[in-house]
Design an enzyme around this catalytic site. Structure first.
Site, short mmCIF file in Angstrom:
data_model
loop_
_atom_site.label_atom_id
_atom_site.label_comp_id
_atom_site.label_asym_id
_atom_site.label_seq_id
_atom_site.Cartn_x
_atom_site.Cartn_y
_atom_site.Cartn_z
N LYS A 53 69.81 2.24 57.79
CA LYS A 53 68.93 1.55 56.84
C LYS A 53 69.75 0.73 55.85
O LYS A 53 69.44 -0.42 55.56
CB LYS A 53 68.05 2.58 56.10
CG LYS A 53 66.98 3.21 56.99
CD LYS A 53 66.29 4.40 56.35
CE LYS A 53 65.32 5.06 57.34
NZ LYS A 53 64.63 6.24 56.81
N GLN A 97 65.33 10.43 51.80
CA GLN A 97 65.23 10.77 53.22
C GLN A 97 64.69 12.20 53.39
O GLN A 97 65.15 13.13 52.73
CB GLN A 97 66.61 10.63 53.88
CG GLN A 97 66.63 10.84 55.38
CD GLN A 97 65.90 9.75 56.19
OE1 GLN A 97 65.67 8.65 55.70
NE2 GLN A 97 65.52 10.07 57.41
N ASP A 120 58.55 3.87 51.19
CA ASP A 120 58.11 4.71 52.32
C ASP A 120 56.59 4.78 52.40
O ASP A 120 56.04 5.17 53.42
CB ASP A 120 58.61 6.15 52.13
CG ASP A 120 59.90 6.42 52.89
OD1 ASP A 120 60.06 5.86 53.98
OD2 ASP A 120 60.73 7.20 52.38
N1 GUN Z 1 62.44 11.11 57.88
C1 GUN Z 1 61.97 10.72 59.10
N2 GUN Z 1 61.33 9.54 59.00
C2 GUN Z 1 61.40 9.18 57.70
C3 GUN Z 1 60.93 8.04 56.98
O1 GUN Z 1 60.29 7.13 57.52
N3 GUN Z 1 61.21 8.04 55.64
C4 GUN Z 1 61.89 9.05 55.03
N4 GUN Z 1 62.10 8.96 53.72
N5 GUN Z 1 62.34 10.11 55.67
C5 GUN Z 1 62.09 10.16 57.00
#
Ligand code: GUN
Length: 301
Positions: A53, A97, A120
């Site tokens: 990311k 995350q 998110d």
């Molecule tokens: N863990 C798995 N997918 C995601 C996501 O799209 N965002 C976040 N913050 N954590 C995740």
């Protein structure tokens, strides 16, 4: 006849190119979109995702800041960091995350993120706004990426029966809310099947658009798919493959080889939904920067 393969890699690249121009314009006006990612602990999959990311953000000119915290970080300390990012004018998007370690209350952390910086789309205020069909809201990256894939391949959901397999807060539920919104990119008839659905195949066989997000390798087989359906595979699973150098292969929740002979279009794993999630995170960050500095929001999509 074999299905069209929908390349998330190619579509995500297209979106990143579009965003790169928007970021260039914003930067020429002196505004740099900023993304902060917070990673707690050393889960290898989470480390990989957060690294990807940040790399993708930097590549299109987004200022990105990764905050790594130890597995045993106290909840209060994490909340303090989120508060700091909420107040930081250089940061327009905050991503913590998931999953978080057991001693941390995930809901409390998500609630602490400023909804305006919640790239998110997991804050209850954004979840609620999406569920009542609002469009001026940050929506979760993976299901929004699926909508983009459908729209950019001529598979608009309007009037179709979309069946979602999986009811997670990250994919299944927001996917349903997006598909139910009014408009060409919504207006679907939506069904959700999940682990307690007795005859899964009876539901999935009704789907014009079948979206699978459960995390079980090969769950959906050809006999569960209506001929001509569009199949979107959100799963990312590791399966043993002793004959390969790494010892494993990454596969989706759909039996790709079998289902591609029945479907009209299908996403591969890898190279399907995965790259779209990152592209939509970047889009949410750039949109957020535009909203937080509205006079500098030129060229918004
Ligand atoms: N863990 C798995 N997918 C995601 C996501 O799209 N965002 C976040 N913050 N954590 C995740």
């Amino acid at each position: 006849m074999s299905a069209e393969i929908i390349s998330g890699t190619a579509i995500a690249k297209e979106i990143r190119e579009e965003l790169k121009y928007r970021v260039l314009e914003m930067r020429s006006d002196g505004a740099v979109p900023g993304l902060a990612t917070v990673l707690v602990g050393a889960n290898p999959a989470s480390q990989l995702y957060v690294g990807m990311k940040n790399k993708a953000a930097k590549e299109i000119g987004i200022h990105s800041r990764q905050i790594d915290l130890p597995q045993d970080v106290p909840e209060e300390e994490l909340l303090g960091i989120v508060e700091g990012l909420n107040a930081d004018p250089e940061i327009h998007g905050i991503l913590v995350q998931l999953p978080l370690p057991d001693h941390i209350d995930e809901d409390r952390v998500l609630l602490a993120i400023d909804p305006a910086k919640d790239v998110d789309g997991f804050h209850p205020r954004n979840v609620g706004a999406l569920s009542i069909g609002r469009r001026d809201v940050m929506t979760p990256c993976t299901p929004t990426g699926v909508i983009e894939m459908l729209m950019r391949t001529g598979n608009a959901p309007r009037g179709k029966h979309a069946v979602i397999v999986g009811r997670s807060n990250i994919v299944g539920k927001p996917m349903a809310a997006l598909l139910l919104r009014k408009g060409e990119d919504g207006d679907a008839t939506v069904s959700i099947a999940h682990s307690r659905t007795p005859d899964m195949g009876a539901i999935t066989r009704q789907a014009d658009i079948l979206i699978v997000a459960v995390g079980i390798a090969g769950l959906v087989t050809a006999d569960m798919v209506k001929p001509g359906a569009v199949v979107i595979d959100v799963g990312i699973n590791r399966v043993d493959a002793p004959d390969t150098e790494r010892g494993y292969r990454v596969v989706g929740d759909v039996d790709f080889e079998g289902v591609k002979e029945v479907a009209s279009a299908i996403t591969p794993v890898p190279g399907g939904v995965g790259p779209m999630t990152i592209a939509l995170l970047l889009k949410n960050t750039v949109d957020s920067a535009g909203r937080l500095a509205p006079d500098r929001n030129r060229g918004a999509m």
